[in-house]
Design an enzyme around this catalytic site. Structure first.
Site, short mmCIF file in Angstrom:
data_model
loop_
_atom_site.label_atom_id
_atom_site.label_comp_id
_atom_site.label_asym_id
_atom_site.label_seq_id
_atom_site.Cartn_x
_atom_site.Cartn_y
_atom_site.Cartn_z
N ARG A 61 -7.15 -1.20 5.69
CA ARG A 61 -6.64 -0.59 4.92
C ARG A 61 -7.21 1.19 4.01
O ARG A 61 -6.94 1.63 3.70
CB ARG A 61 -5.38 -1.04 4.17
N HIS A 65 -7.18 4.67 4.71
CA HIS A 65 -6.44 5.66 3.34
C HIS A 65 -7.92 6.80 2.96
O HIS A 65 -7.45 7.98 2.49
CB HIS A 65 -6.07 4.68 2.36
N ASN A 93 -1.68 3.95 -3.73
CA ASN A 93 -3.78 3.55 -4.12
C ASN A 93 -3.28 2.91 -5.38
O ASN A 93 -4.25 1.12 -5.17
CB ASN A 93 -4.71 4.09 -3.53
N HIS A 191 -0.89 -4.44 10.64
CA HIS A 191 -0.43 -5.16 9.88
C HIS A 191 -0.31 -6.75 9.98
O HIS A 191 0.15 -7.11 9.48
CB HIS A 191 1.21 -4.15 9.74
#
Length: 319
Positions: A61, A65, A93, A191
């Site tokens: 992740r 990001h 975040n 995910h």
């Protein structure tokens, strides 16, 4: 040739093709200057995941990001400093991005072996690849040679894809980064591992929300009350095996996505990405191959190379 070997070979070929097309990154970038960097990163990630299996998903992740803000330049790793507002404090975040200390530890080991040579951006890219592989997913050749940014962009980080968005918005945000709806779908398959905080899925399980399995919603409510408990955790995919596979897509097809944004990828046959979800739900090999290729593509967003940026000695601050 074994299936796993074929996946590596195919991913490696795709990586080389991308390298040839952009002429900027290379899988052998550190072959002479830091030949053991990949082994150092792999060892660091193996230790981190052994201590906490959830950490693999967190690092994946973190890479997503990072790449979606200013490109894959490790800007997400920068702390607040005079004139620099950290992306860590962005809505998407704050209280959820994690794993910074793992990257710090790996960077320290890399610096011992090859001082001021390997960028934090490349370490993060390698760590994400190794997280997938260590959790049982595909492997691929990581193109190297990224440089670290000397700036961050909290404003752009506040506009990262969110768990509350519809498919149109998600497709638009991925397209803005040069990624297709197919790549949106397959990358969302990350995910299959990891957890989400209650705040991100409360409205989905308490409703009103279409396309949700009622028994699944009731089960998730047990750890996510209608108010309070914002940081309570639930697995993104059930059953939670901490293994990287295609269970995520199987869940979408029966209304068991934890996040609204995930369920947007499958609308019972009416959605433009439904066919892709069905394919990956039925064919784990196709998911593994396409995920590897999409990670290579994503890893080339907004490159800083050559004399751009710098190689940070400390991933948390500019030199």
């Amino acid at each position: 040739m074994a299936a796993s070997t074929r996946l590596v070979a195919i991913a490696g070929l795709l990586a080389l093709l991308v390298c040839t097309s952009n002429g900027q990154l290379s899988p052998s970038f550190y072959a002479k200057s830091c030949p053991n960097v990949e082994q150092i990163v792999l060892s660091g990630m193996a230790d981190a995941i052994k201590k906490e299996p959830r950490m693999g998903a967190s690092i994946i992740r973190l890479f997503f990001h990072d790449c979606f803000v200013q490109g894959c330049d490790a800007s997400i790793l920068l702390d607040n400093a005079p004139g620099l507002a950290s992306e860590k404090d962005a809505v998407s975040n704050k209280n959820s991005a994690r794993g910074f200390e793992v990257i710090d530890a790996i960077k320290a080991q890399v610096e011992k072996a090859c001082r001021a040579t390997v960028s934090c951006a490349d370490i993060l890219a390698l760590s994400a690849r190794d997280s997938v592989s260590l959790l049982g997913g595909s492997n691929w050749t990581v193109l190297l040679g990224r440089r670290d940014s000397t700036t961050a962009n909290q404003t752009e980080a506040n506009n990262l894809p969110s768990p509350f968005e519809n498919l149109t918005s998600l497709v638009s945000k991925f397209a803005a980064k040069g990624l297709t709806a197919q790549e949106l779908t397959v990358l969302s398959g990350a995910h299959t591992v990891g957890f989400s905080v209650c705040f991100a899925f409360r409205t989905r399980v308490w409703g009103p929300e279409p396309n949700i399995n009622i028994s699944f919603a009731m089960a998730r409510r047990q750890n996510c009350p209608a108010s309070g408990g914002d940081t309570n955790l639930a697995p993104l995919t059930t059953p939670n095996t901490n293994r990287f596979g295609n269970q995520y897509f199987k869940n979408l097809m029966v209304g068991r996505a934890l996040l609204h944004s995930d369920q947007e990828l499958f609308k019972g046959g009416a959605g433009p990405t439904d066919g892709m979800v069905r394919r990956y739900g039925k064919d784990g090999g196709a998911f593994a191959r396409d995920f590897a290729a999409a990670m290579v593509r994503m890893g080339n967003i907004g490159l800083k190379t050559g004399n751009q940026g710098e190689v940070r000695l400390d991933c948390r601050k500019v030199n």
